[in-house]
Design a protein around this motif. Structure first.
Motif, PDB file in Angstrom:
ATOM      1  N   SER A  78       0.800  -0.893  -0.311  1.00  0.00           N
ATOM      2  CA  SER A  78      -0.086   0.210   0.066  1.00  0.00           C
ATOM      3  C   SER A  78       1.123   1.377  -0.030  1.00  0.00           C
ATOM      4  O   SER A  78       0.532   2.004  -0.631  1.00  0.00           O
ATOM      5  N   SER A  79       2.361   0.974   0.394  1.00  0.00           N
ATOM      6  CA  SER A  79       3.144   2.717   0.911  1.00  0.00           C
ATOM      7  C   SER A  79       3.756   3.042  -0.375  1.00  0.00           C
ATOM      8  O   SER A  79       3.469   3.837  -0.888  1.00  0.00           O
ATOM      9  N   LEU A  80       3.901   2.330  -1.068  1.00  0.00           N
ATOM     10  CA  LEU A  80       4.926   1.715  -2.177  1.00  0.00           C
ATOM     11  C   LEU A  80       3.959   2.471  -2.954  1.00  0.00           C
ATOM     12  O   LEU A  80       4.316   3.228  -4.102  1.00  0.00           O
ATOM     13  N   VAL A 199      13.720  13.608  -8.821  1.00  0.00           N
ATOM     14  CA  VAL A 199      13.036  12.488  -8.134  1.00  0.00           C
ATOM     15  C   VAL A 199      14.013  11.915  -6.928  1.00  0.00           C
ATOM     16  O   VAL A 199      13.819  11.684  -5.519  1.00  0.00           O
ATOM     17  N   ARG A 200      14.967  10.794  -7.346  1.00  0.00           N
ATOM     18  CA  ARG A 200      16.004  10.589  -6.214  1.00  0.00           C
ATOM     19  C   ARG A 200      16.512  12.143  -5.158  1.00  0.00           C
ATOM     20  O   ARG A 200      15.656  11.749  -3.834  1.00  0.00           O
ATOM     21  N   LEU A 201      16.199  12.828  -5.489  1.00  0.00           N
ATOM     22  CA  LEU A 201      16.523  14.066  -4.290  1.00  0.00           C
ATOM     23  C   LEU A 201      15.228  14.485  -3.272  1.00  0.00           C
ATOM     24  O   LEU A 201      15.336  14.186  -2.701  1.00  0.00           O
ATOM     25  N   SER A 202      13.834  14.780  -4.152  1.00  0.00           N
ATOM     26  CA  SER A 202      13.042  14.563  -2.918  1.00  0.00           C
ATOM     27  C   SER A 202      12.478  13.294  -2.820  1.00  0.00           C
ATOM     28  O   SER A 202      10.827  13.453  -2.187  1.00  0.00           O
ATOM     29  N   LEU A 203      13.265  11.784  -2.555  1.00  0.00           N
ATOM     30  CA  LEU A 203      11.982  11.161  -2.397  1.00  0.00           C
ATOM     31  C   LEU A 203      11.889  11.100  -0.628  1.00  0.00           C
ATOM     32  O   LEU A 203      11.414  10.620  -0.059  1.00  0.00           O
ATOM     33  N   GLY A 204      13.543  11.696   0.146  1.00  0.00           N
ATOM     34  CA  GLY A 204      13.192  12.057   1.275  1.00  0.00           C
ATOM     35  C   GLY A 204      11.807  12.599   2.155  1.00  0.00           C
ATOM     36  O   GLY A 204      10.896  12.373   2.853  1.00  0.00           O
ATOM     37  N   ALA A 205      11.942  13.583   1.199  1.00  0.00           N
ATOM     38  CA  ALA A 205      10.486  14.677   1.342  1.00  0.00           C
ATOM     39  C   ALA A 205       8.943  13.556   0.687  1.00  0.00           C
ATOM     40  O   ALA A 205       7.903  13.721   2.012  1.00  0.00           O
ATOM     41  N   PHE A 250      16.514   3.234   0.466  1.00  0.00           N
ATOM     42  CA  PHE A 250      17.454   2.485  -0.057  1.00  0.00           C
ATOM     43  C   PHE A 250      17.518   2.035  -1.614  1.00  0.00           C
ATOM     44  O   PHE A 250      18.440   2.487  -2.599  1.00  0.00           O
ATOM     45  N   LEU A 251      17.195   1.503  -1.252  1.00  0.00           N
ATOM     46  CA  LEU A 251      16.468   0.245  -2.401  1.00  0.00           C
ATOM     47  C   LEU A 251      16.081   1.176  -3.634  1.00  0.00           C
ATOM     48  O   LEU A 251      16.538   1.439  -5.148  1.00  0.00           O
ATOM     49  N   VAL A 252      15.317   2.440  -3.924  1.00  0.00           N
ATOM     50  CA  VAL A 252      14.572   2.766  -4.549  1.00  0.00           C
ATOM     51  C   VAL A 252      15.278   3.702  -5.150  1.00  0.00           C
ATOM     52  O   VAL A 252      15.719   3.746  -6.341  1.00  0.00           O
ATOM     53  N   ASP A 253      16.017   4.482  -4.168  1.00  0.00           N
ATOM     54  CA  ASP A 253      17.519   5.336  -4.886  1.00  0.00           C
ATOM     55  C   ASP A 253      18.180   4.618  -5.383  1.00  0.00           C
ATOM     56  O   ASP A 253      18.948   4.685  -6.088  1.00  0.00           O
ATOM     57  N   TYR A 254      18.638   3.584  -4.450  1.00  0.00           N
ATOM     58  CA  TYR A 254      19.846   2.538  -5.855  1.00  0.00           C
ATOM     59  C   TYR A 254      19.384   2.636  -7.237  1.00  0.00           C
ATOM     60  O   TYR A 254      19.448   1.997  -8.012  1.00  0.00           O
ATOM     61  N   LEU A 255      17.986   1.817  -7.011  1.00  0.00           N
ATOM     62  CA  LEU A 255      17.269   1.011  -8.453  1.00  0.00           C
ATOM     63  C   LEU A 255      17.081   1.956  -9.748  1.00  0.00           C
ATOM     64  O   LEU A 255      17.583   1.956 -10.469  1.00  0.00           O
ATOM     65  N   LEU A 256      16.553   3.989  -8.896  1.00  0.00           N
ATOM     66  CA  LEU A 256      17.131   5.100  -9.734  1.00  0.00           C
ATOM     67  C   LEU A 256      18.436   5.131  -9.932  1.00  0.00           C
ATOM     68  O   LEU A 256      18.289   5.317 -11.199  1.00  0.00           O
TER      69      LEU A 256
END
Length: 272
Positions: A78-80, A199-205, A250-256
């Motif tokens: 759900s979250s992803l 997008v990678r930089l904005s994922l934290g927010a 971490f995994l999402v950032d790595y895949l991007l």
């Protein structure tokens, strides 16, 4: 004797030095947990790793008696899904607005001030408004993520577009390219790798807005589960969930990052 400022660790040393802080933190936690549990076996603040393992096994592999679902995986899915939809919308809108305001001075004059003002509005302050306007369903959570990170992506793309050498635009016009052709064939190919970086930089927010929305109004999700069990002081669930969110981020950032290297290797080489 080599000065410390000139010492460069090799690959093995890099890995060991990178793992050292994590090992220290784990050891400190284990010692602190053992000490608290020795004084009070019912202590919930620092549960042992075995307690966390038992709780996560129950949530990941034993169906809920209430819903029959595996709560851990349901929360993750759900979250992803919410995060992916929110970020996708933000990326599309941010790319469109950023390219137009960065490449076309007339759009920059008309929309840059508005974009600046919108970027200063705290997105979480809009959450009650979203709940009133679109309700407590999925739309409000996805909208909050999109609203929260779109201004950041748009402003970054705007700046990257303005950095494209003017000579390229002049040469394209000399060859007879129209405005739309310049945007599509000259600007867009150079901006796409920058969009992935934005997008990678904005994922934290994005994760922050997701957890906040789920905590306030949701029936599933990682943020919902954390705030649900906090009333029972269930740190054996909260801590693994926080670690899982960190791993997913971490995994999402790595895949991007890998996707950027695969699709636009020339951009990565230019940066290095």
């Amino acid at each position: 004797m080599k000065k410390l400022i000139n010492y460069k660790p090799n690959r093995t040393s890099n890995i060991l030095l990178g793992l050292l802080p994590f090992a220290v933190l784990i050891m400190v936690y284990m010692v602190s947990s053992d000490a608290r549990l020795a004084m009070n076996p019912d202590d919930k603040l620092l549960p042992a790793f075995s307690q966390m393992g038992e709780s996560m096994y129950r949530m990941a592999f034993e169906p809920s008696k209430r819903s029959g679902e595996l709560l851990f995986w349901q929360d993750t899915a759900s979250s992803l899904t919410r995060l992916a939809l929110g970020v996708l919308i933000a990326a599309i809108v941010g790319l469109f607005v950023g390219v137009l305001t960065g490449a076309l001075p007339i759009f920059s004059a008309g929309f840059s001030p508005l974009l600046t003002v919108v970027s200063l509005v705290p997105p979480l302050a809009l959450l009650p408004i979203l709940f009133i306007v679109v309700g407590l369903g999925e739309v409000s959570k996805i909208t909050l993520i999109a609203i929260g990170i779109t201004p950041f992506i748009a402003r970054d793309i705007q700046r990257r577009t303005q950095e494209i050498p003017a000579e390229q635009l002049v040469k394209a016009q000399t060859l007879g390219a129209s405005t739309s052709q310049i945007l599509v064939r000259v600007v867009l190919p150079q901006i796409m790798p920058k969009l992935i970086d934005a997008v990678r930089l904005s994922l934290g927010a994005g994760w922050l807005f997701l957890i906040a929305a789920e905590a306030i109004a949701s029936t599933d999700g990682l943020g919902y589960r954390i705030f649900l069990v906090r009333r029972y002081l269930s740190m054996d669930v909260i801590l693994p969930y926080v670690a899982w969110i960190t791993l997913l981020a971490f995994l999402v950032d790595y895949l991007l990052s890998k996707l950027n290297r695969r699709l636009f290797p020339w951009s990565v080489e230019a940066q290095s």
